[in-house]
Design a protein around this motif. Structure first.
Motif, short mmCIF file in Angstrom:
data_model
loop_
_atom_site.label_atom_id
_atom_site.label_comp_id
_atom_site.label_asym_id
_atom_site.label_seq_id
_atom_site.Cartn_x
_atom_site.Cartn_y
_atom_site.Cartn_z
N ILE A 1 0.85 -1.20 0.00
CA ILE A 1 0.00 0.00 0.00
C ILE A 1 0.88 1.25 0.00
O ILE A 1 1.73 1.42 0.88
CB ILE A 1 -0.93 0.05 1.24
CG1 ILE A 1 -1.72 -1.27 1.42
CG2 ILE A 1 -1.87 1.26 1.17
CD1 ILE A 1 -2.72 -1.61 0.34
N LEU A 2 0.65 2.11 -0.97
CA LEU A 2 1.34 3.40 -0.99
C LEU A 2 0.40 4.45 -0.41
O LEU A 2 -0.75 4.59 -0.84
CB LEU A 2 1.71 3.78 -2.43
CG LEU A 2 2.46 5.12 -2.58
CD1 LEU A 2 3.87 5.02 -2.01
CD2 LEU A 2 2.52 5.56 -4.04
N ILE A 3 0.87 5.16 0.59
CA ILE A 3 0.06 6.23 1.21
C ILE A 3 0.59 7.57 0.74
O ILE A 3 1.79 7.85 0.86
CB ILE A 3 0.11 6.15 2.75
CG1 ILE A 3 -0.49 4.83 3.24
CG2 ILE A 3 -0.61 7.33 3.39
CD1 ILE A 3 -0.29 4.56 4.72
N ILE A 4 -0.30 8.38 0.19
CA ILE A 4 0.11 9.73 -0.22
C ILE A 4 -0.40 10.71 0.83
O ILE A 4 -1.60 10.79 1.10
CB ILE A 4 -0.47 10.11 -1.61
CG1 ILE A 4 -0.05 9.07 -2.66
CG2 ILE A 4 0.00 11.50 -2.02
CD1 ILE A 4 -0.59 9.33 -4.04
N SER A 5 0.55 11.42 1.48
CA SER A 5 0.12 12.40 2.49
C SER A 5 1.05 13.60 2.48
O SER A 5 2.11 13.58 1.84
CB SER A 5 0.07 11.75 3.87
OG SER A 5 1.36 11.61 4.39
N GLY A 6 0.62 14.65 3.19
CA GLY A 6 1.43 15.89 3.21
C GLY A 6 0.81 16.91 2.29
O GLY A 6 -0.26 17.44 2.55
N PHE B 1 2.73 -4.15 3.66
CA PHE B 1 3.99 -3.51 3.30
C PHE B 1 3.63 -2.09 2.86
O PHE B 1 2.88 -1.90 1.90
CB PHE B 1 4.64 -4.32 2.17
CG PHE B 1 6.07 -3.93 1.91
CD1 PHE B 1 6.98 -3.80 2.96
CD2 PHE B 1 6.50 -3.70 0.61
CE1 PHE B 1 8.30 -3.45 2.71
CE2 PHE B 1 7.83 -3.36 0.36
CZ PHE B 1 8.72 -3.22 1.42
N VAL B 2 4.13 -1.10 3.61
CA VAL B 2 3.63 0.27 3.43
C VAL B 2 4.75 1.25 3.12
O VAL B 2 5.84 1.17 3.67
CB VAL B 2 2.91 0.73 4.73
CG1 VAL B 2 2.36 2.14 4.57
CG2 VAL B 2 1.78 -0.22 5.10
N LYS C 1 6.60 3.72 -9.70
CA LYS C 1 7.27 2.79 -10.61
C LYS C 1 8.15 1.80 -9.84
O LYS C 1 8.17 0.61 -10.10
CB LYS C 1 8.12 3.58 -11.62
CG LYS C 1 8.13 2.94 -13.01
CD LYS C 1 8.64 3.88 -14.06
CE LYS C 1 10.16 4.02 -13.95
NZ LYS C 1 10.73 4.79 -15.07
N LYS C 2 8.86 2.30 -8.82
CA LYS C 2 9.76 1.46 -8.03
C LYS C 2 9.00 0.56 -7.05
O LYS C 2 9.29 -0.61 -6.92
CB LYS C 2 10.72 2.35 -7.23
CG LYS C 2 12.07 2.49 -7.87
CD LYS C 2 13.04 3.10 -6.86
CE LYS C 2 14.31 3.52 -7.56
NZ LYS C 2 14.84 4.77 -7.05
N PHE C 3 8.06 1.16 -6.34
CA PHE C 3 7.38 0.46 -5.24
C PHE C 3 6.32 -0.54 -5.75
O PHE C 3 6.08 -1.57 -5.13
CB PHE C 3 6.74 1.49 -4.30
CG PHE C 3 6.12 0.90 -3.06
CD1 PHE C 3 6.89 0.22 -2.13
CD2 PHE C 3 4.76 1.02 -2.82
CE1 PHE C 3 6.32 -0.32 -0.98
CE2 PHE C 3 4.17 0.48 -1.68
CZ PHE C 3 4.96 -0.18 -0.75
N LYS C 4 5.74 -0.23 -6.91
CA LYS C 4 4.68 -1.08 -7.51
C LYS C 4 3.59 -1.46 -6.50
O LYS C 4 3.39 -2.64 -6.18
CB LYS C 4 5.28 -2.36 -8.11
CG LYS C 4 6.21 -2.12 -9.28
CD LYS C 4 6.64 -3.45 -9.89
CE LYS C 4 7.50 -3.26 -11.12
NZ LYS C 4 8.80 -2.62 -10.87
N ILE D 1 -3.38 2.46 -3.73
CA ILE D 1 -2.90 3.74 -3.21
C ILE D 1 -3.93 4.28 -2.24
O ILE D 1 -5.12 4.37 -2.58
CB ILE D 1 -2.66 4.75 -4.37
CG1 ILE D 1 -1.51 4.25 -5.27
CG2 ILE D 1 -2.36 6.14 -3.83
CD1 ILE D 1 -1.33 5.03 -6.56
N PHE D 2 -3.47 4.64 -1.04
CA PHE D 2 -4.36 5.25 -0.04
C PHE D 2 -4.14 6.75 -0.08
O PHE D 2 -3.05 7.24 0.23
CB PHE D 2 -4.06 4.70 1.37
CG PHE D 2 -5.11 5.08 2.39
CD1 PHE D 2 -6.08 4.17 2.78
CD2 PHE D 2 -5.14 6.36 2.94
CE1 PHE D 2 -7.05 4.52 3.71
CE2 PHE D 2 -6.11 6.73 3.86
CZ PHE D 2 -7.07 5.80 4.25
N ASN D 3 -5.16 7.50 -0.50
CA ASN D 3 -5.06 8.95 -0.57
C ASN D 3 -5.35 9.53 0.82
O ASN D 3 -6.49 9.55 1.26
CB ASN D 3 -6.06 9.48 -1.61
CG ASN D 3 -6.03 11.00 -1.71
OD1 ASN D 3 -5.20 11.66 -1.08
ND2 ASN D 3 -6.93 11.56 -2.49
#
Length: 303
Positions: free
Chosen positions: A4-9, A35-36, A50-53, A57-59
């Motif tokens: 899971i990719l978390i986009i924050s900030g 795996f975060v 591209k790297k993390f695949k 995605i958690f917005n």
């Protein structure tokens, strides 16, 4: 591997809350064997993806560029399922004028309002308000969240308070509805529940929301008759569906003289320790991780 990719900030005025949301969600997911990775919505985003695949995605962004359709447009291009609402519903919900017009057209009660342009409308503003709305009024930006730069104004201080919002060029002026502050949450088609807030401050502003020292009282279950409770949940469900929202939303109401006035609908409610949606979910027996998983389950593209 559940990645899971978390986009924050981000760069909105709600950056600190977004960072907190991202941190809390990441902590909970890691505890439950996900795996975060947390990232900012900057120029490196493409490389990170591209790297993390990631699988999803958690917005976790709040405010401008995070819940107004902007980041959603970018996320659509990656073709990776992302959480919360899509491009159009996010931009409509964030635009207080547009969403209020939709509410009015669909017979959802919302405070009367007018739009105000700093260059055009300044001269006769007091007279205009007296004719169309009556004092006190609420002034606020058209597209900010978390009660950023929201002021309750009287005839005496309106011109002084307007100065604080000059940078916005155009704002919304709304009739002030007294009464109880009640918020209701949806997740997908599920009516999650409601919570009442009793701020010690003048109203449920940014400080009342995020500063524990503000000592805002959270009341759950809300003291409403079964009929009234069903009514508020029905209105939030109707608003959620009308705007085409996905995942989780929170609708903010004033309850006055037996009527619910919908102030706005939030497509990216906070997920911090003081946030309302996790609190409502917990009351319904839905743990924080379960809530996050429900949001992730609803992640998709082309929305």
């Amino acid at each position: 591997m559940k990645k899971i990719l978390i986009i924050s900030g981000g760069i909105s005025k709600e950056r600190p809350i977004s960072l907190d949301t991202g941190k809390q969600v990441a902590k909970e997911l890691k505890k439950n064997n996900y795996f975060v990775k947390i990232t900012e919505p900057n120029f490196q985003l493409f490389e990170v993806i591209k790297k993390f695949k990631p699988n999803k995605i958690f917005n976790a962004l709040h405010g401008q560029f995070g819940e107004d359709g902007y980041i959603q447009t970018i996320l659509e291009s990656f073709k990776i399922p992302y959480t919360h609402s899509g491009v159009i519903s996010s931009s409509i919900a964030m635009d207080k004028v547009l969403s209020k017009k939709i509410f009015i057209k669909n017979k959802i009660l919302t405070p009367k309002f007018l739009t105000f342009s700093f260059k055009k409308d300044e001269k006769n503003i007091v007279r205009t308000i007296e004719n169309k709305l009556k004092f006190p009024v609420v002034i606020k930006p058209i597209n900010e969240g978390s009660s950023v730069n929201v002021f309750i104004c009287t005839k005496k201080n309106i011109k002084k308070k307007l100065r604080y919002l000059e940078d916005y060029k155009k704002i919304i002026i709304e009739e002030f509805i007294p009464g109880r502050e009640i918020q209701a949450a949806m997740i997908g088609s599920k009516k999650l529940g409601a919570i009442e807030l009793k701020p010690k401050r003048k109203f449920y502003d940014y400080q009342a929301k995020y500063n524990p020292k503000a000592k805002t009282e959270h009341i759950i279950p809300v003291d409403l008759s079964k009929k009234k409770y069903e009514q508020i949940m029905k209105i939030s469900s109707k608003a959620h569906n009308l705007i085409g929202c996905r995942g989780v939303t929170r609708s903010d109401f004033k309850y006055y003289r037996g009527k619910f006035y919908l102030l706005e609908i939030n497509t990216q409610p906070g997920m911090t320790k003081l946030s309302l949606v996790p609190e409502i979910a917990a009351f319904r027996g839905i743990s924080f991780i379960k809530l996050i998983e429900l949001i992730l389950k609803d992640a998709s593209t082309n929305k």
